[in-house]
Design an enzyme around this catalytic site. Structure first.
Site, PDB file in Angstrom:
ATOM      1  N   LYS A 266     -66.440  76.071  45.172  1.00  0.00           N
ATOM      2  CA  LYS A 266     -65.894  74.676  45.163  1.00  0.00           C
ATOM      3  C   LYS A 266     -65.489  74.105  43.929  1.00  0.00           C
ATOM      4  O   LYS A 266     -66.118  74.156  43.119  1.00  0.00           O
ATOM      5  CB  LYS A 266     -67.223  73.998  45.773  1.00  0.00           C
ATOM      6  CG  LYS A 266     -66.612  72.430  45.956  1.00  0.00           C
ATOM      7  CD  LYS A 266     -68.027  71.712  46.506  1.00  0.00           C
ATOM      8  CE  LYS A 266     -67.707  70.177  46.539  1.00  0.00           C
ATOM      9  NZ  LYS A 266     -68.964  69.273  47.240  1.00  0.00           N
ATOM     10  N   ASP A 271     -65.495  63.741  43.282  1.00  0.00           N
ATOM     11  CA  ASP A 271     -65.812  63.310  44.627  1.00  0.00           C
ATOM     12  C   ASP A 271     -66.247  61.968  44.878  1.00  0.00           C
ATOM     13  O   ASP A 271     -67.328  61.610  44.342  1.00  0.00           O
ATOM     14  CB  ASP A 271     -66.998  64.347  45.058  1.00  0.00           C
ATOM     15  CG  ASP A 271     -67.406  64.265  46.367  1.00  0.00           C
ATOM     16  OD1 ASP A 271     -66.805  63.386  47.119  1.00  0.00           O
ATOM     17  OD2 ASP A 271     -68.434  64.703  46.910  1.00  0.00           O
ATOM     18  N   LYS A 278     -69.263  57.005  48.386  1.00  0.00           N
ATOM     19  CA  LYS A 278     -70.637  56.999  47.724  1.00  0.00           C
ATOM     20  C   LYS A 278     -71.204  55.611  47.313  1.00  0.00           C
ATOM     21  O   LYS A 278     -70.202  54.948  46.847  1.00  0.00           O
ATOM     22  CB  LYS A 278     -70.690  57.924  46.662  1.00  0.00           C
ATOM     23  CG  LYS A 278     -70.324  59.556  47.055  1.00  0.00           C
ATOM     24  CD  LYS A 278     -70.432  60.646  46.003  1.00  0.00           C
ATOM     25  CE  LYS A 278     -70.148  62.150  46.362  1.00  0.00           C
ATOM     26  NZ  LYS A 278     -71.365  62.577  47.210  1.00  0.00           N
ATOM     27  N   ASP A 289     -68.618  68.267  40.419  1.00  0.00           N
ATOM     28  CA  ASP A 289     -68.645  68.639  41.688  1.00  0.00           C
ATOM     29  C   ASP A 289     -67.468  70.101  41.829  1.00  0.00           C
ATOM     30  O   ASP A 289     -67.436  70.421  42.870  1.00  0.00           O
ATOM     31  CB  ASP A 289     -68.138  67.670  42.960  1.00  0.00           C
ATOM     32  CG  ASP A 289     -68.396  67.894  43.989  1.00  0.00           C
ATOM     33  OD1 ASP A 289     -69.734  68.563  44.227  1.00  0.00           O
ATOM     34  OD2 ASP A 289     -67.878  67.375  45.065  1.00  0.00           O
ATOM     35  N   ASP A 348     -67.458  62.693  53.013  1.00  0.00           N
ATOM     36  CA  ASP A 348     -68.127  62.912  51.868  1.00  0.00           C
ATOM     37  C   ASP A 348     -68.505  64.555  52.052  1.00  0.00           C
ATOM     38  O   ASP A 348     -68.870  65.052  50.995  1.00  0.00           O
ATOM     39  CB  ASP A 348     -69.139  62.124  51.802  1.00  0.00           C
ATOM     40  CG  ASP A 348     -69.968  62.005  50.042  1.00  0.00           C
ATOM     41  OD1 ASP A 348     -69.087  62.898  49.588  1.00  0.00           O
ATOM     42  OD2 ASP A 348     -70.970  61.533  50.117  1.00  0.00           O
ATOM     43  N   GLU A 350     -66.969  67.043  52.038  1.00  0.00           N
ATOM     44  CA  GLU A 350     -65.772  67.684  51.954  1.00  0.00           C
ATOM     45  C   GLU A 350     -65.767  69.004  51.283  1.00  0.00           C
ATOM     46  O   GLU A 350     -64.861  69.957  51.565  1.00  0.00           O
ATOM     47  CB  GLU A 350     -64.864  66.750  50.882  1.00  0.00           C
ATOM     48  CG  GLU A 350     -64.931  67.102  49.571  1.00  0.00           C
ATOM     49  CD  GLU A 350     -66.572  66.826  48.962  1.00  0.00           C
ATOM     50  OE1 GLU A 350     -67.378  66.164  49.677  1.00  0.00           O
ATOM     51  OE2 GLU A 350     -66.858  67.289  47.863  1.00  0.00           O
ATOM     52  N   ARG A 352     -67.638  71.702  52.141  1.00  0.00           N
ATOM     53  CA  ARG A 352     -67.426  72.728  52.978  1.00  0.00           C
ATOM     54  C   ARG A 352     -66.259  72.800  53.575  1.00  0.00           C
ATOM     55  O   ARG A 352     -65.870  74.066  54.224  1.00  0.00           O
ATOM     56  CB  ARG A 352     -68.597  72.482  54.224  1.00  0.00           C
ATOM     57  CG  ARG A 352     -68.180  71.220  54.773  1.00  0.00           C
ATOM     58  CD  ARG A 352     -69.451  70.445  55.610  1.00  0.00           C
ATOM     59  NE  ARG A 352     -70.477  69.948  54.687  1.00  0.00           N
ATOM     60  CZ  ARG A 352     -71.770  69.400  55.169  1.00  0.00           C
ATOM     61  NH1 ARG A 352     -72.180  69.228  56.509  1.00  0.00           N
ATOM     62  NH2 ARG A 352     -72.287  68.802  54.120  1.00  0.00           N
TER      63      ARG A 352
HETATM   64  N1  BES Z   1     -70.710  66.742  46.306  1.00  0.00           N
HETATM   65  C1  BES Z   1     -71.677  66.225  46.923  1.00  0.00           C
HETATM   66  C2  BES Z   1     -72.801  66.732  46.830  1.00  0.00           C
HETATM   67  C3  BES Z   1     -73.781  66.642  45.413  1.00  0.00           C
HETATM   68  C4  BES Z   1     -74.720  65.453  45.847  1.00  0.00           C
HETATM   69  C5  BES Z   1     -73.552  67.201  44.398  1.00  0.00           C
HETATM   70  C6  BES Z   1     -75.656  65.228  44.443  1.00  0.00           C
HETATM   71  C7  BES Z   1     -74.260  66.968  43.233  1.00  0.00           C
HETATM   72  C8  BES Z   1     -75.003  65.883  43.271  1.00  0.00           C
HETATM   73  C9  BES Z   1     -71.324  66.517  48.267  1.00  0.00           C
HETATM   74  O1  BES Z   1     -69.832  66.737  48.580  1.00  0.00           O
HETATM   75  C10 BES Z   1     -71.561  65.653  49.271  1.00  0.00           C
HETATM   76  O2  BES Z   1     -71.388  64.508  49.051  1.00  0.00           O
HETATM   77  N2  BES Z   1     -72.485  65.922  50.125  1.00  0.00           N
HETATM   78  C11 BES Z   1     -73.038  64.953  51.127  1.00  0.00           C
HETATM   79  C12 BES Z   1     -72.984  65.582  52.494  1.00  0.00           C
HETATM   80  C13 BES Z   1     -73.435  64.684  53.666  1.00  0.00           C
HETATM   81  C14 BES Z   1     -72.248  63.692  53.723  1.00  0.00           C
HETATM   82  C15 BES Z   1     -73.175  65.448  54.947  1.00  0.00           C
HETATM   83  C16 BES Z   1     -74.639  64.560  50.753  1.00  0.00           C
HETATM   84  O3  BES Z   1     -75.296  65.727  50.337  1.00  0.00           O
HETATM   85  O4  BES Z   1     -75.196  63.671  50.819  1.00  0.00           O
HETATM   86 ZN    ZN Z   2     -68.666  67.159  47.080  1.00  0.00          ZN
HETATM   87 ZN    ZN Z   3     -69.005  64.836  48.999  1.00  0.00          ZN
END
Ligand code: BES
Ligand code: ZN
Ligand code: ZN
Length: 505
Positions: A266, A271, A278, A289, A348, A350, A352
């Protein structure tokens, strides 16, 4: 770095620092009487009295006072109980040595290899671990302070004291260095801010890497992704002024392009979360990210140097996740490269989506095994904290051998279950084949499980490094910031698979 390949003695060695391993029963170390004979008999006493620490990972530095010594100072490295010393501890101890050498602005070092030998670890293994650990510990983040007067120092000369064949020691040192350098490059990529590392820049980096190691590389731009129908990565990219890239790098080791390991990363260069934006604190750090992409590129660097006998394809999906009048939105329905449709519930989620297209592409390019690496979910941090990489798999034996490599590399990986019930929830949508965010309960599993929908029967491992790719504080093997996690595990895994393959033939 200049490695002095002549065997040195305590008398002949000339360096700013001599590095010596020390434990409680130091007299038992082969060559100890020569050492104290030259540098001074009280040293044995100082160890006994604790003035030179023998406890694990404690360092003691003394100047030399033998009139004829060409060594300026000795750095003693506490090893604790030699019988209990494991490779992880030794690597971390050398991480601290690397930090100390950096602090001292050392340019020349002599390593008394045999002082680190244990019943379990022979000199060549010590050499690998020493170079890897010290190389990792030596790393520092340069930053952009205009007031910084940090001068770029480097260890320029390393020599060795050992009874083992010096060529073997040097071969070990070189392997350790290759590993450390690759991890450090991955760290630097993770540390680069989003305005400096865009997907185009990441692709440029990959291109240089490919040139250097003679890999085939293909970089798909936005028009090509549109042509191919990579609707998932394109959806994530919609709100951005930066073009997306899909980078694929081939390392062909055998005549036939078969038995190919696919490494999928990825590469989200920033992000924001998109319209499912966020929080203001959640945004900070999202330059990292692309840690999965960095891990894959780091592993490829090691593969390029060590050239294991295993075919590998690396595929990286790269874009940022931004907001604009054109950005994708919740309720949108998109069509992925595989043809499967996805109802967007959360922009968010994204990573996946990017991985879905990248995984499909890797399979199409011949990957028979898949490992995806991604800073995918905050859920993995809730589940496992900041020092364990979370994993999912669809293949027990593939995962078993992967775990052995992660143990060898000293990178903790823990598997979570992915059940039929979880899959049902990923497949639940009134309008599409899948949804991209089934809920926040145990959602590391949903993130990885979504990627799993695109691998079919291919043996697959998913690695969620959201907790491990970055740290808030310095650790024995490096400073705060990008860790380069999974670079060493992935490369070790490929190396061991290559060796197994050779044994079979
Ligand atoms: N890039 C984030 C995950 C992340 C969180 C990486 C903290 C590093 C530190 C990912 O794209 C994300 O935002 N995931 C969400 C998924 C949710 C919306 C289903 C998450 O983990 O909150
Ligand atoms: Zn992300
Ligand atoms: Zn995200």
């Amino acid at each position: 770095m200049n490695i002095i390949s002549e065997k040195q003695s305590f008398q002949s060695a000339s360096a700013e620092v001599l590095v010596v391993g020390v434990s409680k029963h130091q007299e038992q170390v082969a060559g100890w009487s020569d050492f104290v004979g030259f540098f001074g008999n009280p040293i044995t006493e100082w160890i006994k009295e604790g003035d030179i620490a023998s406890e694990l990972k404690r360092l003691t530095k003394i100047p030399t006072f033998a009139p004829s010594a060409k060594i300026k100072r000795i750095l003693f490295v506490g090893l604790g109980d030699r019988k209990k010393l494991n490779p992880e501890d030794l690597r971390e101890a050398f991480g601290l040595v690397g930090k100390e050498l950096h602090k001292l602005k050392t340019t020349s070092v002599t390593l008394w290899v045999d002082s680190f030998v244990t019943p379990e670890m022979e000199p060549t293994e010590v050499a690998i671990i020493a170079a890897e650990g010290a190389g990792l510990g030596y790393y520092s983040v340069k930053g952009y302070k205009t007031t910084s007067n940090a001068i770029d120092v480097k260890v320029e000369e390393v020599s060795f004291i050992t009874a083992t064949d010096i060529e073997e020691i040097i071969a070990g040192i070189e392997v350790g260095q290759v590993y450390a350098n690759a991890v450090n490059e991955a760290r630097t990529l993770v540390n680069l801010p989003g305005n400096m590392l865009t997907s185009t820049k990441l692709a440029d980096y990959a291109e240089k890497l490919a040139e250097q190691y003679d890999f085939d590389i293909e970089i798909l731009n936005k028009a090509q992704l549109e042509e191919l129908g990579m609707g998932a990565i394109l959806a994530v990219n919609k709100g951005s002024v930066e073009e997306p890239r899909v980078i694929s790098i081939k390392y062909q080791a055998t005549d036939k392009w078969e038995d190919v390991i696919g490494l999928v990363g990825k590469g989200v260069t920033f992000d924001t979360g998109g319209y499912s934006i966020k929080t203001k604190t959640g945004l900070v750090g999202m330059k990292g990210d692309m840690g999965g992409a960095a891990a894959v590129l780091g592993a490829m660097q090691i593969i390029g140097k060590l050239r294991p006998n295993k075919n590998v394809i690396a595929v990286i999906g790269s874009t940022d996740n931004m907001i604009s009048g054109e950005a994708f939105k919740p309720d949108d329905v998109i069509t992925t490269y595989s043809g499967k449709t996805v109802e967007i519930l959360n922009t968010d989620a994204e990573g996946r989506l990017v991985l879905a297209d990248a995984v499909t592409y890797a399979k199409q390019q011949g990957a028979n095994y898949l490992i995806d690496v991604a800073t995918l979910t905050g859920g993995v941090i809730t589940a496992l904290g900041y020092d364990k990489t979370g994993a999912l798999t669809n293949n027990e034996s593939f995962f078993e051998s992967f775990l052995e490599a992660s143990a060898e590399a000293g990178e903790f990986v823990w598997r979570l279950p992915l059940t039929e019930n979880d899959k049902k929830r990923i497949r639940k949508s009134d309008v599409a084949d899948l949804n991209n965010a089934p809920g926040s309960d145990g959602h590391m599993i949903f993130g990885g499980g979504f990627v799993g929908e695109f691998v079919d029967n291919t043996p697959w491992i998913h690695l969620d490094i959201a907790g491990t790719s970055d740290t808030n504080s310095a650790h024995d093997l490096g400073p705060k910031g990008g860790t380069g996690v999974m670079v060493r595990t992935l490369a070790t895994f490929i190396e061991r698979l290559a060796e197994e393959g050779e044994e079979e033939n």
